[in-house]
Design a protein around this motif. Structure first.
Motif, short mmCIF file in Angstrom:
data_model
loop_
_atom_site.label_atom_id
_atom_site.label_comp_id
_atom_site.label_asym_id
_atom_site.label_seq_id
_atom_site.Cartn_x
_atom_site.Cartn_y
_atom_site.Cartn_z
N LEU A 32 3.87 12.49 -11.95
CA LEU A 32 4.90 13.46 -12.29
C LEU A 32 5.37 13.30 -13.73
O LEU A 32 5.57 14.26 -14.45
CB LEU A 32 6.10 13.30 -11.35
CG LEU A 32 5.90 13.85 -9.96
CD1 LEU A 32 6.95 13.29 -9.02
CD2 LEU A 32 5.96 15.37 -10.00
N LEU A 33 5.54 12.02 -14.12
CA LEU A 33 6.08 11.77 -15.45
C LEU A 33 5.07 12.12 -16.54
O LEU A 33 5.43 12.68 -17.56
CB LEU A 33 6.48 10.28 -15.57
CG LEU A 33 7.76 9.90 -14.83
CD1 LEU A 33 7.96 8.40 -14.87
CD2 LEU A 33 8.96 10.63 -15.45
N LYS A 73 0.82 -1.20 0.00
CA LYS A 73 0.00 0.00 0.00
C LYS A 73 0.85 1.25 0.00
O LYS A 73 0.39 2.32 -0.30
CB LYS A 73 -0.95 -0.01 1.20
CG LYS A 73 -0.28 0.05 2.54
CD LYS A 73 -1.34 -0.06 3.62
CE LYS A 73 -0.70 -0.26 4.96
NZ LYS A 73 -1.67 -0.59 5.98
N PHE A 74 2.11 1.12 0.39
CA PHE A 74 3.01 2.27 0.33
C PHE A 74 3.54 2.47 -1.08
O PHE A 74 3.68 3.57 -1.54
CB PHE A 74 4.18 2.08 1.29
CG PHE A 74 3.78 2.07 2.71
CD1 PHE A 74 3.40 3.26 3.33
CD2 PHE A 74 3.74 0.91 3.44
CE1 PHE A 74 3.02 3.28 4.66
CE2 PHE A 74 3.36 0.92 4.77
CZ PHE A 74 2.99 2.10 5.37
N ASP A 132 1.98 12.52 -1.39
CA ASP A 132 3.11 12.28 -0.51
C ASP A 132 2.63 12.16 0.93
O ASP A 132 2.98 11.24 1.65
CB ASP A 132 4.09 13.45 -0.66
CG ASP A 132 5.34 13.26 0.18
OD1 ASP A 132 5.69 12.11 0.44
OD2 ASP A 132 5.94 14.27 0.56
N GLU A 133 1.77 13.09 1.33
CA GLU A 133 1.27 13.07 2.70
C GLU A 133 0.48 11.79 2.96
O GLU A 133 0.58 11.19 4.02
CB GLU A 133 0.39 14.29 2.95
CG GLU A 133 1.20 15.55 3.17
CD GLU A 133 0.32 16.76 3.33
OE1 GLU A 133 0.86 17.86 3.26
OE2 GLU A 133 -0.89 16.59 3.50
N SER A 185 0.87 8.85 1.77
CA SER A 185 1.66 7.64 1.93
C SER A 185 2.57 7.68 3.15
O SER A 185 2.54 6.79 3.98
CB SER A 185 2.48 7.40 0.66
OG SER A 185 3.29 8.51 0.40
N ILE A 186 3.36 8.75 3.28
CA ILE A 186 4.33 8.79 4.37
C ILE A 186 3.64 9.03 5.71
O ILE A 186 4.06 8.53 6.73
CB ILE A 186 5.39 9.88 4.11
CG1 ILE A 186 6.17 9.52 2.85
CG2 ILE A 186 6.35 9.98 5.28
CD1 ILE A 186 7.21 10.53 2.48
N ASN A 187 2.55 9.79 5.68
CA ASN A 187 1.89 10.14 6.94
C ASN A 187 1.00 9.04 7.47
O ASN A 187 0.38 9.22 8.50
CB ASN A 187 1.05 11.41 6.76
CG ASN A 187 1.92 12.64 6.66
OD1 ASN A 187 3.13 12.55 6.70
ND2 ASN A 187 1.28 13.78 6.52
N ILE A 201 2.43 8.64 -7.68
CA ILE A 201 3.07 9.96 -7.64
C ILE A 201 4.06 10.08 -8.80
O ILE A 201 4.08 11.07 -9.53
CB ILE A 201 3.84 10.14 -6.31
CG1 ILE A 201 2.87 10.18 -5.14
CG2 ILE A 201 4.69 11.39 -6.34
CD1 ILE A 201 3.53 9.86 -3.81
N THR A 202 4.88 9.03 -8.94
CA THR A 202 5.91 9.06 -9.98
C THR A 202 5.27 9.17 -11.36
O THR A 202 5.68 9.99 -12.18
CB THR A 202 6.77 7.79 -9.88
OG1 THR A 202 7.23 7.66 -8.54
CG2 THR A 202 7.97 7.88 -10.81
N ILE A 235 3.20 5.71 -4.20
CA ILE A 235 4.46 6.27 -4.68
C ILE A 235 4.56 6.11 -6.19
O ILE A 235 4.96 7.03 -6.90
CB ILE A 235 5.65 5.58 -3.98
CG1 ILE A 235 5.70 6.00 -2.50
CG2 ILE A 235 6.97 5.91 -4.65
CD1 ILE A 235 5.93 7.46 -2.27
N THR A 237 1.74 16.22 -6.01
CA THR A 237 2.84 15.61 -5.27
C THR A 237 2.62 15.75 -3.78
O THR A 237 2.68 14.79 -3.03
CB THR A 237 4.15 16.31 -5.65
OG1 THR A 237 4.33 16.16 -7.04
CG2 THR A 237 5.31 15.71 -4.90
#
Lengths: 291, 174
Positions: free
Chosen positions: A15-16, A3-4, A41-42, A44-46, A11-12, A8, A37
């Protein structure tokens, strides 16, 4: 993919893809990139666990508790494997995956390996229909089951292995919310098997207190079902029926007296209370297994 | 010039997120290893499940609570693995949830960072008996992870240095 990793990757790609189109998107494209982004980002990391969480016992532990209290095996009590083909929609499949898991635990705990094997087969088939086939893929579970058919301890370990694989799969694929649906099916079946024994096994005095003891976890089962990620499955009727069981139990005089007077030992329901609780459990079990 | 700067900006983001993805993947792989280690400490106890509690250290104290059922005539072992912690935390086990003013602290420990600590239900029952002078078996316990405040932590956009988890594996005796 975990799930992480999924966000990501998103996101990638996010961006691409605008980057590829950047030649004709101008300044507007740049602004979109930054916003996307930060949000993803928040997310996944949070990722954090809730402030209040809980652990529910496995169907094998529940079967073990009932077994220790003197529950006797009865082949007529379990949900027949033949009706598995009748389950077609997602909710029916998830609930009866749980029902059959409890039935398999019941068979294994009561030294009925041939019956247990039938349930393993049907669980494997249902898993494929609910997107959990990876849990059973390449696992040679039927072969392992056959190899250990005379050894109940090894079969229990096999069940633990299936439970652990399922847990891992649901966690890695962000599907933990579905475990409350499986579990409610397993729990109602476990309770039904206890009620069945209570009504048909006159020599067993201990099962009644175990049924009452298991009621403690119902509150968190209902809480799990109310996870907003389960909203698409139309489970309101299930929550309503389980809430009715919980409210009925909490309003029994024996239960109120137990908690109000902080009594030691176990909750002992009177016969009319057992009958009322049993009838609600049987009705919900029928609703689930009839599909 | 603007296009070059845009390209560099995008490339930086991609590199940054590829690194983050790698860190997160490594974090998850470590969790899987720690779960296996915690499970091995159950020994004769039958595995019943796990609960992984994820959090980020912040500039203020936090408490994450996990409720666990204990059924009568069954003994339990809880294996806590703190090898995904960047800083130490306190683990406190109570008989009631954090809203109860009269709850009893059954056991508390620190120094879980980098370690695997095992607790059994028998010692929690014994602790309850000593403190309440009541010989009853606990029907449930509440595990509180007390995450201390961390000066300079990025509350809104935490870094991997602030990311933590505790792996709790539960077992019961047949």
């Amino acid at each position: 993919m975990t799930k992480f990793a999924i966000p990501i990757l998103g996101i990638t790609l996010g961006l691409l893809l605008p980057g590829c189109n950047g030649n004709d998107s101008g300044d507007k494209g740049e602004l979109n990139i930054v916003d996307t982004t930060q949000t993803s980002d928040e997310a996944s990391i949070n990722f954090e666990s809730p402030d209040e969480d809980y652990h529910l016992p496995s169907p094998l532990q529940i079967a073990s508790i009932f077994k220790k209290s003197g529950l006797q095996y009865n082949s007529a009590a379990t949900n027949p494997t033949e009706v598995a083909a009748n389950y077609t929609d997602e909710l029916e499949l998830l609930l009866n995956f749980g029902v059959y898991s409890a039935d398999m635990a019941y068979c294994v705990m009561n030294n009925q390996p041939n019956e247990g094997r039938k349930y393993l087969k049907v669980i494997t088939e249902l898993a494929a229909k609910i997107g959990m086939e990876a849990v059973f893929e390449n696992a040679d579970l039927i072969d392992r089951f056959n190899a250990n058919i005379e050894n109940s301890d090894s079969l229990e370990i096999l069940m633990v292995d299936i439970h652990e694989r399922s847990e891992k799969y649901l966690d890695e694929n962000d599907m933990e919310h579905q475990s409350s649906v499986h579990f409610s099916g397993a729990w109602i079946e476990g309770m039904y098997l206890g009620v069945y024994d209570f009504e048909n096994n006159n020599s067993n005095d201990g099962i009644g207190t175990k049924i009452a003891e298991q009621m403690a976890i119902l509150h968190n089962i209902i809480k799990g079902l109310k996870d907003p990620r389960n909203d698409g499955m139309e489970i309101e009727w299930l929550i309503t029926d389980l809430s009715e069981i919980e409210n009925t139990f909490n309003n029994f005089d024996s239960v109120k007296n137990y908690y109000e007077n902080d009594m030691p030992g176990e909750i002992n329901l009177i016969e009319s209370e057992y009958n009322k609780l049993g009838s609600l459990i049987k009705a919900l079990r029928t609703k689930i297994t009839n599909g | 010039m603007k296009k070059i700067l845009t390209f560099i900006g995008i490339l930086s983001f991609v590199v940054l997120f590829a690194q983050t993805a790698a860190n997160l993947t490594e974090f998850k792989e470590n969790i899987a290893e720690q779960k296996a280690e915690a499970k091995s400490k159950l020994k004769a106890y039958r595995y019943d499940g796990s609960k992984i509690t994820y959090f980020n250290f912040k500039t203020y104290k936090q408490v994450k609570e996990v409720e666990i059922y204990l059924f009568n005539e069954t003994d339990y072992r809880f294996s806590f693995n703190g090898k995904s912690l960047p800083n130490d935390i306190t683990v406190a086990i109570y008989d009631k949830d954090k809203s109860a003013e009269d709850r009893v602290l059954l056991k508390e420990f620190t120094n879980i960072i980098g370690d695997n600590i095992v607790v059994e239900s028998s010692e929690l029952n014994d602790s309850y008996l000593v403190q309440k002078n009541e010989k009853v078996r606990l029907k449930r316990v509440y595990v509180d992870y007390i995450i201390p405040e961390t000066a300079g932590a990025q509350n809104k956009e935490p870094t991997m240095k602030e990311r933590g988890a505790v792996v709790l594996v539960m077992g019961y005796k047949n």
